[in-house]
Design an enzyme around this catalytic site. Structure first.
Site, PDB file in Angstrom:
ATOM      1  N   ARG A  40      20.233  26.305  18.560  1.00 34.97           N
ATOM      2  CA  ARG A  40      20.827  26.988  19.713  1.00 34.97           C
ATOM      3  C   ARG A  40      20.156  28.331  19.963  1.00 34.97           C
ATOM      4  NH1 ARG A  40      25.730  24.321  21.055  1.00 34.97           N
ATOM      5  NH2 ARG A  40      26.870  23.505  19.283  1.00 34.97           N
ATOM      6  N   GLU A  79      29.992  26.692  31.985  1.00 35.35           N
ATOM      7  CA  GLU A  79      29.582  25.602  31.094  1.00 35.35           C
ATOM      8  C   GLU A  79      28.053  25.559  31.022  1.00 35.35           C
ATOM      9  OE1 GLU A  79      29.823  23.912  28.668  1.00 35.35           O
ATOM     10  OE2 GLU A  79      30.753  21.961  28.979  1.00 35.35           O
ATOM     11  N   LYS A 133      22.315  17.869  35.199  1.00 27.94           N
ATOM     12  CA  LYS A 133      21.517  16.637  35.119  1.00 27.94           C
ATOM     13  C   LYS A 133      22.138  15.642  36.083  1.00 27.94           C
ATOM     14  CE  LYS A 133      20.190  16.322  30.342  1.00 27.94           C
ATOM     15  NZ  LYS A 133      20.408  15.621  29.069  1.00 27.94           N
ATOM     16  N   ASP A 185      26.554  16.756  32.594  1.00 24.95           N
ATOM     17  CA  ASP A 185      25.769  15.553  32.354  1.00 24.95           C
ATOM     18  C   ASP A 185      26.533  14.390  33.003  1.00 24.95           C
ATOM     19  OD1 ASP A 185      23.744  14.055  31.061  1.00 24.95           O
ATOM     20  OD2 ASP A 185      24.944  13.785  29.269  1.00 24.95           O
ATOM     21  N   LYS A 231      30.411  25.532  22.236  1.00 28.99           N
ATOM     22  CA  LYS A 231      29.726  26.741  21.844  1.00 28.99           C
ATOM     23  C   LYS A 231      28.532  27.027  22.757  1.00 28.99           C
ATOM     24  CE  LYS A 231      30.591  25.613  16.993  1.00 28.99           C
ATOM     25  NZ  LYS A 231      29.994  24.959  15.838  1.00 28.99           N
ATOM     26  N   GLY A 232      27.985  25.967  23.325  1.00 28.44           N
ATOM     27  CA  GLY A 232      26.713  26.078  24.046  1.00 28.44           C
ATOM     28  C   GLY A 232      26.683  27.126  25.140  1.00 28.44           C
TER      29      GLY A 232
END
Ligand code: 5GP
Length: 175
Positions: free
Chosen positions: A165, A99, A131, A103, A44-45
Protein backbone atom coordinates in the site's frame (compact mmCIF):
# COMPACT_ATOMS: atom_id res chain seq x y z
CA UNK A 1 13.62 -5.89 -4.91
CA UNK A 2 10.95 -8.59 -4.80
CA UNK A 3 9.18 -10.19 -7.74
CA UNK A 4 6.12 -7.92 -7.54
CA UNK A 5 8.21 -4.75 -7.39
CA UNK A 6 10.19 -5.95 -10.41
CA UNK A 7 7.04 -6.55 -12.44
CA UNK A 8 5.31 -3.33 -11.43
CA UNK A 9 4.76 -0.72 -14.16
CA UNK A 10 3.78 2.86 -13.42
CA UNK A 11 0.18 3.75 -14.28
CA UNK A 12 0.10 7.16 -12.52
CA UNK A 13 3.10 8.90 -10.99
CA UNK A 14 2.99 10.66 -7.62
CA UNK A 15 2.86 13.99 -9.47
CA UNK A 16 -0.05 12.92 -11.67
CA UNK A 17 -1.96 11.65 -8.64
CA UNK A 18 -1.42 14.86 -6.64
CA UNK A 19 -2.36 17.06 -9.62
CA UNK A 20 -5.63 15.19 -10.14
CA UNK A 21 -6.42 15.24 -6.41
CA UNK A 22 -5.79 19.00 -6.36
CA UNK A 23 -8.39 19.41 -9.14
CA UNK A 24 -10.85 17.25 -7.23
CA UNK A 25 -10.25 19.28 -4.03
CA UNK A 26 -10.97 22.54 -5.87
CA UNK A 27 -14.18 21.11 -7.31
CA UNK A 28 -15.29 19.88 -3.88
CA UNK A 29 -14.53 23.28 -2.31
CA UNK A 30 -16.84 24.86 -4.89
CA UNK A 31 -19.59 22.32 -4.43
CA UNK A 32 -19.51 22.29 -0.61
CA UNK A 33 -18.91 25.99 0.00
CA UNK A 34 -20.51 27.03 3.30
CA UNK A 35 -21.63 23.47 4.05
CA UNK A 36 -20.83 21.30 7.07
CA UNK A 37 -19.22 18.37 5.35
CA UNK A 38 -18.55 14.95 6.82
CA UNK A 39 -16.19 12.83 4.76
CA UNK A 40 -16.17 9.09 5.30
CA UNK A 41 -12.97 7.39 4.27
CA UNK A 42 -13.32 3.68 3.57
CA UNK A 43 -10.50 1.80 5.28
CA UNK A 44 -7.93 0.83 4.50
CA UNK A 45 -7.13 1.63 0.88
CA UNK A 46 -8.85 5.00 0.65
CA UNK A 47 -6.92 6.48 3.56
CA UNK A 48 -4.04 7.52 1.31
CA UNK A 49 -6.31 9.30 -1.16
CA UNK A 50 -8.53 10.74 1.60
CA UNK A 51 -5.72 12.37 3.56
CA UNK A 52 -4.19 13.96 0.45
CA UNK A 53 -7.61 15.15 -0.74
CA UNK A 54 -8.81 16.77 2.50
CA UNK A 55 -5.43 18.45 3.05
CA UNK A 56 -5.85 20.16 -0.32
CA UNK A 57 -9.41 21.30 0.50
CA UNK A 58 -10.14 24.65 2.10
CA UNK A 59 -13.57 23.61 3.36
CA UNK A 60 -13.31 22.45 6.99
CA UNK A 61 -14.36 18.82 7.13
CA UNK A 62 -15.25 16.31 9.79
CA UNK A 63 -13.22 13.21 9.04
CA UNK A 64 -14.75 9.83 9.79
CA UNK A 65 -13.89 6.31 8.72
CA UNK A 66 -15.64 3.04 8.05
CA UNK A 67 -14.30 -0.38 7.29
CA UNK A 68 -16.22 -2.97 5.35
CA UNK A 69 -15.28 -6.31 3.89
CA UNK A 70 -16.76 -9.06 1.81
CA UNK A 71 -17.59 -12.42 3.37
CA UNK A 72 -15.44 -14.35 0.92
CA UNK A 73 -11.78 -13.44 0.62
CA UNK A 74 -10.87 -10.48 -1.51
CA UNK A 75 -13.32 -11.18 -4.30
CA UNK A 76 -16.29 -8.84 -4.38
CA UNK A 77 -19.39 -10.89 -3.78
CA UNK A 78 -22.07 -8.49 -2.74
CA UNK A 79 -21.96 -9.99 0.77
CA UNK A 80 -20.55 -6.97 2.51
CA UNK A 81 -20.19 -6.66 6.30
CA UNK A 82 -19.30 -3.65 8.44
CA UNK A 83 -16.05 -4.11 10.38
CA UNK A 84 -15.88 -0.56 11.70
CA UNK A 85 -18.90 1.70 11.88
CA UNK A 86 -19.10 5.49 11.95
CA UNK A 87 -18.25 7.58 15.00
CA UNK A 88 -20.23 10.60 13.85
CA UNK A 89 -23.96 11.15 13.65
CA UNK A 90 -24.58 11.97 9.99
CA UNK A 91 -28.30 12.65 10.20
CA UNK A 92 -29.12 15.96 8.49
CA UNK A 93 -25.49 16.41 7.38
CA UNK A 94 -23.80 16.62 4.00
CA UNK A 95 -21.83 13.42 3.56
CA UNK A 96 -19.18 12.43 1.06
CA UNK A 97 -17.91 8.85 0.84
CA UNK A 98 -14.23 8.58 -0.13
CA UNK A 99 -13.34 5.24 -1.68
CA UNK A 100 -10.16 4.10 -3.41
CA UNK A 101 -11.76 2.28 -6.32
CA UNK A 102 -15.08 1.17 -7.71
CA UNK A 103 -14.88 -2.16 -9.43
CA UNK A 104 -18.02 -4.35 -9.49
CA UNK A 105 -19.85 -1.70 -7.47
CA UNK A 106 -21.05 -3.97 -4.65
CA UNK A 107 -19.07 -2.29 -1.86
CA UNK A 108 -20.21 1.22 -2.68
CA UNK A 109 -23.77 0.14 -3.35
CA UNK A 110 -23.88 -1.44 0.12
CA UNK A 111 -22.29 1.59 1.79
CA UNK A 112 -24.61 3.99 0.02
CA UNK A 113 -27.72 2.05 1.01
CA UNK A 114 -26.54 1.75 4.61
CA UNK A 115 -25.66 5.43 4.96
CA UNK A 116 -28.97 6.50 3.38
CA UNK A 117 -30.78 4.78 6.25
CA UNK A 118 -29.03 7.23 8.63
CA UNK A 119 -30.76 10.17 6.89
CA UNK A 120 -27.94 12.46 5.76
CA UNK A 121 -29.18 15.62 4.05
CA UNK A 122 -27.00 14.73 1.04
CA UNK A 123 -24.84 11.76 0.15
CA UNK A 124 -22.24 11.74 -2.60
CA UNK A 125 -19.35 9.51 -3.60
CA UNK A 126 -15.79 10.33 -4.65
CA UNK A 127 -13.46 7.61 -5.91
CA UNK A 128 -9.85 7.82 -6.90
CA UNK A 129 -10.18 5.13 -9.58
CA UNK A 130 -13.05 3.72 -11.57
CA UNK A 131 -12.82 0.41 -13.43
CA UNK A 132 -15.97 0.99 -15.48
CA UNK A 133 -15.60 -2.16 -17.54
CA UNK A 134 -15.98 -4.35 -14.46
CA UNK A 135 -19.20 -2.87 -13.15
CA UNK A 136 -21.91 -5.37 -12.20
CA UNK A 137 -24.33 -2.96 -10.53
CA UNK A 138 -24.99 0.63 -11.38
CA UNK A 139 -23.84 3.10 -8.74
CA UNK A 140 -23.75 6.85 -9.38
CA UNK A 141 -20.27 8.24 -8.79
CA UNK A 142 -20.12 12.00 -8.28
CA UNK A 143 -16.36 12.56 -8.43
CA UNK A 144 -13.81 10.34 -10.19
CA UNK A 145 -10.03 10.71 -10.12
CA UNK A 146 -9.06 8.35 -12.91
CA UNK A 147 -11.00 6.05 -15.18
CA UNK A 148 -8.74 3.05 -15.52
CA UNK A 149 -8.63 -0.04 -17.69
CA UNK A 150 -9.25 -3.46 -16.30
CA UNK A 151 -5.83 -3.96 -14.70
CA UNK A 152 -5.03 -4.88 -11.11
CA UNK A 153 -3.50 -1.82 -9.54
CA UNK A 154 -1.05 -1.67 -6.65
CA UNK A 155 0.38 1.16 -4.53
CA UNK A 156 -0.95 4.46 -3.17
CA UNK A 157 -3.28 2.51 -0.88
CA UNK A 158 -3.91 -0.42 -3.23
CA UNK A 159 -2.66 -3.71 -1.83
CA UNK A 160 -1.84 -7.27 -2.68
CA UNK A 161 -2.74 -9.30 0.41
CA UNK A 162 -2.33 -6.16 2.56
CA UNK A 163 1.18 -5.47 1.24
CA UNK A 164 2.53 -2.69 -1.01
CA UNK A 165 0.00 0.00 0.00
CA UNK A 166 2.91 2.33 0.75
CA UNK A 167 4.25 2.43 -2.80
CA UNK A 168 3.88 6.16 -3.55
CA UNK A 169 2.61 5.78 -7.14
CA UNK A 170 -0.16 3.69 -8.74
CA UNK A 171 1.34 0.72 -10.49
CA UNK A 172 0.02 -2.36 -12.26
CA UNK A 173 1.36 -5.80 -12.88
CA UNK A 174 2.09 -6.62 -16.49
CA UNK A 175 0.96 -10.24 -16.93
P1 5GP B 1 -16.17 -3.55 -5.64
O1 5GP B 1 -17.08 -3.91 -4.54
O2 5GP B 1 -16.51 -2.26 -6.34
O3 5GP B 1 -16.03 -4.67 -6.64
O4 5GP B 1 -14.74 -3.53 -5.03
C1 5GP B 1 -14.07 -2.51 -4.53
C2 5GP B 1 -12.89 -3.07 -3.75
O5 5GP B 1 -12.16 -4.06 -4.50
C3 5GP B 1 -11.90 -1.97 -3.49
O6 5GP B 1 -12.20 -1.29 -2.31
C4 5GP B 1 -10.58 -2.72 -3.47
O7 5GP B 1 -10.35 -3.18 -2.16
C5 5GP B 1 -10.77 -3.91 -4.34
N1 5GP B 1 -10.14 -3.73 -5.68
C6 5GP B 1 -10.78 -3.62 -6.87
N2 5GP B 1 -9.91 -3.45 -7.89
C7 5GP B 1 -8.68 -3.45 -7.33
C8 5GP B 1 -7.35 -3.32 -7.87
O8 5GP B 1 -7.11 -3.14 -9.07
N3 5GP B 1 -6.34 -3.37 -6.95
C9 5GP B 1 -6.53 -3.55 -5.62
N4 5GP B 1 -5.47 -3.61 -4.84
N5 5GP B 1 -7.77 -3.69 -5.08
C10 5GP B 1 -8.83 -3.62 -5.93
Amino acid sequence: MDEIMRKLKVMYTEEQIQKRIQEMAEQLDKDYQGKDLIVISVLKGAIFFSVDLVKKMKTPVIFDMMQVSSYQGTQSTGNVIIKKDLDEDISGKDVLILEDIIDTGYTLQYLKEYLQTLNPSSLKIAVLADKKERREIDVDIDYTGFEIENKFIVGYGFDIDQKYRNIPYIGYIEE
